[in-house]
Design a protein around this motif. Sequence first.
Motif, short mmCIF file in Angstrom:
data_model
loop_
_atom_site.label_atom_id
_atom_site.label_comp_id
_atom_site.label_asym_id
_atom_site.label_seq_id
_atom_site.Cartn_x
_atom_site.Cartn_y
_atom_site.Cartn_z
N GLN A 1 0.77 -1.12 0.52
CA GLN A 1 0.53 -0.07 0.07
C GLN A 1 1.56 1.04 -0.17
N ALA A 2 0.59 2.44 -0.43
CA ALA A 2 0.71 3.53 -0.64
C ALA A 2 -0.24 4.07 -0.27
N LYS A 3 -0.23 5.32 1.11
CA LYS A 3 -1.38 6.02 1.56
C LYS A 3 -0.47 7.44 1.91
N LEU A 4 -1.08 8.08 1.13
CA LEU A 4 -1.20 9.66 1.17
C LEU A 4 -1.26 10.06 2.72
N ASP A 5 0.62 11.14 2.74
CA ASP A 5 0.56 12.17 4.20
C ASP A 5 1.38 13.28 4.19
N GLY A 6 -0.50 14.00 3.52
CA GLY A 6 0.95 15.45 3.39
C GLY A 6 1.16 15.40 2.07
N ASP A 7 2.64 15.39 2.05
CA ASP A 7 3.19 15.82 0.69
C ASP A 7 3.71 14.36 0.28
#
Length: 382
Positions: free
Chosen positions: A139-145
């Motif tokens: 998984q790749a989760k967006l966290d801020g930038d």
Amino acid sequence: MIFELTEEQKMMQQMVRSFAEEMVKPHAAEIDETDEFPMDIFREAGKLGLLAINMPEKYGGSGADSTAAVIASIEIAKASAAVANIFSSVRHHLFCMYHYGNEEQKQKFIPAMAKGEIIGSFALSESGSGSDASSIKTQAKLDGDEYVINGSKMWITMGNVADFTIVFAVTDPDKGSKGISAFIVEKGTPGFTVGKRERKLGQKGNPVCELMFENVRVPKSCMLGEEGQGIKIALHSLDSGRIEVAALAVGLMQAALEESVNYAENRKQFGQKISSFQLIQAMISEMATDLDAATLLTYRAAYLKDQGKKFTREASMAKWFATEAVMKHTTNAIQIHGGYGYCKDYNVERYFRDAKLTQIFEGTNQIQQIVISREVLKQWAK
Ligand code: CAA
């Protein structure tokens, strides 16, 4: 329709053949024995422009076409399938980067990859997701930038020597195959580690490893292509990679044929050369005919790719046919050599082990049949 190489292609063939005979062949058995990545050969190939044959000169490539890359792959595979696989893998990564990278990514990675100064890898498969590429769990989760990547990958060619990897991860679990994206992750990024190296039957010297991602943070700019485009990037690149596998099988088959003919001409039994026996001739004739058919299918797929036409079906046909043929004929090459062929003193023993992988990687041959039938059904349904 012309069934001959152009003068330019013949020159390229000669140049690669000399490199293969001088630099690769003398070390092929040693690479197989030690299972060590042939870094010297790799760097030399980079200097000579053999890694990025079909990349534009603007990015440090040789500016030739995919047919030229096929010609090169065949020549290298005749000397060592493992080395050919390493070079083909680079072309696979270059294809991905060239077609989906933005200008900044292309400038940063392609010229250095072309020269053999840096190595990439392609991290799609997982322990539970091989043929079913869309079922990956990383998984790749967006966290801020930043994206935070978690998961692990398996069967990653050159994973342990690579300076970066193109990793495929789920960015939107609700969107199925449309929720997968690709990222470039560089070596040394905290949380990105190399795991177990597999102990393979053949293609030794071409390492295959596990890669682990534990809270690996990468900026948004590390995304390759657009969000949700990952599976298309993977499958499109695999189409191209399948032509390379077919070429590798063709080269290996040529080597098996050459060695079989030499042996059959020199080995005497019952007072005559074994090449005079019709059952040996049957094996030789089938080998030669399948070799030609596989070569033509491979060139056709490369030609269509060079014309900018869709080549999914033709790449799968070439890969399927060539790799089934190479397995059959490297088996027969051992048969012709008898007991000697079963021993390491003869190259055919290595060819047989190296051939098996071609039926499996870049999509098993059962997957190729699915791809071909889907394309044919689509075409006929029109
Ligand atoms: N090119 C571009 N896009 C493609 C494509 C292609 N050849 N094939 C399919 N797509 C697109 C589809 O159009 C679809 O997008 P849309 O929904 O927007 O139309 C999307 O990709 C998903 O396609 P499918 O629904 O057809 O996907 P699927 O889940 O049914 O699977 C498959 C199709 C053919 C079985 C595919 O999963 C496949 O090829 N699997 C084999 C994977 C493989 O080859 N793995 C090898 C890993 S790498 C390796 O081995 C090298 C190593 O390092 C050892």
